[in-house]
Scaffold this motif. Structure first.
Motif, PDB file in Angstrom:
ATOM      1  N   PHE A   1      -3.267   0.997  -3.715  1.00 25.78           N
ATOM      2  CA  PHE A   1      -1.933   1.178  -3.118  1.00 25.78           C
ATOM      3  C   PHE A   1      -1.947   0.678  -1.671  1.00 25.78           C
ATOM      4  CE2 PHE A   1      -2.859   4.627  -6.122  1.00 25.78           C
ATOM      5  CZ  PHE A   1      -1.872   4.424  -7.070  1.00 25.78           C
ATOM      6  N   PRO A   2      -2.095  -0.620  -1.467  1.00 27.01           N
ATOM      7  CA  PRO A   2      -2.208  -1.129  -0.077  1.00 27.01           C
ATOM      8  C   PRO A   2      -0.929  -1.003   0.727  1.00 27.01           C
ATOM      9  CG  PRO A   2      -2.070  -2.950  -1.637  1.00 27.01           C
ATOM     10  CD  PRO A   2      -2.166  -1.701  -2.457  1.00 27.01           C
ATOM     11  N   ASP A   3       0.228  -0.900   0.068  1.00 22.78           N
ATOM     12  CA  ASP A   3       1.509  -0.809   0.772  1.00 22.78           C
ATOM     13  C   ASP A   3       1.981   0.618   0.989  1.00 22.78           C
ATOM     14  OD1 ASP A   3       1.557  -3.597   0.730  1.00 22.78           O
ATOM     15  OD2 ASP A   3       2.629  -3.653  -1.198  1.00 22.78           O
ATOM     16  N   SER A   4       1.191   1.578   0.623  1.00 23.17           N
ATOM     17  CA  SER A   4       1.598   2.973   0.771  1.00 23.17           C
ATOM     18  C   SER A   4       1.511   3.421   2.228  1.00 23.17           C
ATOM     19  CB  SER A   4       0.718   3.866  -0.106  1.00 23.17           C
ATOM     20  OG  SER A   4       1.024   5.228   0.090  1.00 23.17           O
ATOM     21  N   GLN A   5       2.347   4.388   2.558  1.00 25.82           N
ATOM     22  CA  GLN A   5       2.313   4.950   3.908  1.00 25.82           C
ATOM     23  C   GLN A   5       1.110   5.868   4.130  1.00 25.82           C
ATOM     24  OE1 GLN A   5       6.076   6.916   4.451  1.00 25.82           O
ATOM     25  NE2 GLN A   5       7.270   5.019   4.406  1.00 25.82           N
TER      26      GLN A   5
ATOM     27  N   ASN B   1       3.331   3.364 -11.163  1.00 24.24           N
ATOM     28  CA  ASN B   1       4.241   2.641 -10.276  1.00 24.24           C
ATOM     29  C   ASN B   1       5.119   3.552  -9.439  1.00 24.24           C
ATOM     30  OD1 ASN B   1       3.314   0.150 -11.322  1.00 24.24           O
ATOM     31  ND2 ASN B   1       4.741   0.303 -13.050  1.00 24.24           N
TER      32      ASN B   1
ATOM     33  N   VAL C   1      -2.003   4.987   3.539  1.00 26.64           N
ATOM     34  CA  VAL C   1      -3.214   4.192   3.753  1.00 26.64           C
ATOM     35  C   VAL C   1      -3.875   4.506   5.098  1.00 26.64           C
ATOM     36  CG1 VAL C   1      -4.084   1.840   4.063  1.00 26.64           C
ATOM     37  CG2 VAL C   1      -2.590   2.376   2.146  1.00 26.64           C
TER      38      VAL C   1
END
Length: 481
Positions: free
Chosen positions: A162-166, A119, A168
């Motif tokens: 991790f779709p919300d990571s910068q 997380n 991506v």
């Protein structure tokens, strides 16, 4: 002059002695809420000191010292707030050291970090570095593609986990480049089969390529070769004299539909490409409808082509000096393939064509994918001139009830005009038939043995003579005079 500096020197000595004893008069009073006895302006926490030392060693490329210091921090202070960062820094030390061993150890450390701290924001960074490890070790399309396939899987895992990571967008671009290399490999294999007129094998590779990697820079060319391969299969089927006419119609219709589908996809997906005009002409020649591309498809294809680059002469020359692949033609826009469709294999295509022929001959529907057909173990089907299928089993024929079985005993001659058999007259040698037979058999055995010896001796003489001739020939070649 010494008298002026003497009080200052004494004050410094006093301050150092008080500080060593824990009685620093210049330090601020600690509040009751501060439970750390060594926390203060002039003191540092020991875990922070170890972490700083490791970072300094890492900057100076002292990777062994950095790893030992970080491991000491993890083992000594398991509840420290620097444990997660220390675990990630150990992976960075292996990653910067490089080499096959270092990169393999770095991947293990990054995977452990993701397992223990999934997380944390740094987990996406660790996953990106795992993918980059295999990205760096990729080879050209005609070499081993293990690292390219692993890099594709790791980048996909980053985007999905991790779709919300910068990170991506960066991972997606890397994924497009990796898929360009994998698609180039499939294209070369499919083109190899296509040029050598192995159309079924070429169809399997080209269909897998076009279904899996639509962003590939040569997808329209692969689709055109796919349609042309189906048309060649149509010509081969028409020229075949073994297939009946009613079976030919079904197979020809199936190949024609597949070719029209490939050409139509070029027009709708790659509308402004040079292959699109050729595909329209082929559809008109096949009497198939020509689809109209949408404005969105035209804009998408133009955006993909605008982001592609071409390697110059210098780059192509330098590309031969190392094993890294050429990824300059990879698309800069569009969503890469995340879920691969089922691959097409040549044996499956052959089985499907055979099922279509059998269905046309027998009148049964074509079995769908996954259906099991029960076939007899010893059966062979054959078709006659009237297009009737006859199945012949491999069972042996049973004799008729009225037919007598043949006997192995010698038959006795029957007397003329009578139904009973008359026994043969007694011979002179009937007294000892076994002895005569045994002596005759021994004579024949010895004769055959003598003949075999003579044949073996003659064969050895021949071999020796031929070997001598060969040796003489070799000596003559070696010694010209």
């Amino acid at each position: 002059m010494y008298k002026k500096f003497l009080p200052v020197f004494l004050l410094v000595v006093l301050a150092t002695t008080l500080a060593s004893a824990g009685l620093n008069p210049f330090a601020k009073k600690k509040s009751k809420k501060d439970n750390n006895p060594i926390a203060g302006i002039d003191s540092k926490q020991p875990d922070k000191v170890l972490f700083d030392r490791a970072m300094e060693a890492l900057k100076k490329n002292r990777y062994d010292v950095a790893r030992v210091t970080l491991q000491t921090l993890i083992n000594t202070y398991p509840d420290s707030e620097y444990v997660a960062r220390a675990k990630l820094a150990i992976g960075d030390a292996w990653y910067k050291e490089g080499g096959s061993t270092g990169l393999a150890q770095a991947e293990i450390e990054y995977k452990d970090f993701i397992t223990f701290f999934p997380n944390m924001p740094e987990a996406a960074e660790a996953q990106l570095k795992v993918a980059n490890i295999h990205y760096k070790q990729m080879e050209k399309p005609d070499r081993d593609y293990t690292h390219a396939k692993r890099a594709e899987d790791e980048y996909k895992q980053l985007v999905q986990q991790f779709p919300d990571s910068q990170l991506v967008p960066q991972a997606k671009q890397k994924l497009r480049e990796v898929q360009e290399v994998l698609a180039e490999r499939e294209y070369r294999i499919g083109r190899f089969y296509y040029l050598r007129e192995s159309y079924i094998a070429g169809i399997a590779r080209l269909k897998t390529l076009t279904d899996t990697y639509p962003l590939y820079s040569k997808s329209e060319t692969a689709l055109y070769m796919l349609g042309d391969s189906y048309e060649h299969e149509i010509d081969i089927t028409r020229a075949s004299k073994r297939l009946p006419e009613n079976a030919k119609g079904k197979v020809l219709q199936e190949f024609a539909d597949n070719a029209a589908q490939a050409y139509s996809r070029i027009v709708t997906r790659y509308p402004t490409s040079p292959e699109a005009e050729q595909a329209k002409k082929r559809l008109v020649a096949m009497h198939q409808p020509v689809p109209t591309p949408t404005k969105e498809a035209i804009a998408q294809y133009k955006a993909e082509e605008a982001g592609r680059k071409q390697m110059g002469m210098k780059g192509r020359v330098m590309l031969n000096m190392h094993k890294k692949p050429d990824m300059t033609a990879a698309a800069k826009s569009g969503d890469p393939t995340m879920e691969e469709p089922p691959q097409t294999s040549a044996p499956e295509l052959v089985k499907k064509t055979d099922a279509t022929i059998v269905a046309a001959l027998t009148g049964k529907p074509v079995p769908k994918d996954g259906d099991k057909t029960d076939k007899p173990a010893t059966s062979s089907s054959s078709s006659d001139g009237d297009n009737n299928v006859s199945v012949s089993t491999g069972s042996t024929a049973t004799p008729d009830k009225n037919e007598t079985a043949p006997s192995s005993e010698p038959k006795s001659e029957a007397a003329p005009g009578s139904d009973t058999a008359v026994p043969a007259p007694a011979q002179v040698n009937d007294a000892a038939p076994d002895a005569a037979q045994s002596s005759s058999s021994d004579k024949t055995k010895t004769a055959t043995a003598d003949e075999k010896k003579k044949e073996d001796d003659s064969s050895t003489d021949k071999n020796e003579s031929t070997s001598k001739k060969k040796k003489k020939g070799l000596f003559r070649k070696m010694i010209p005079f």
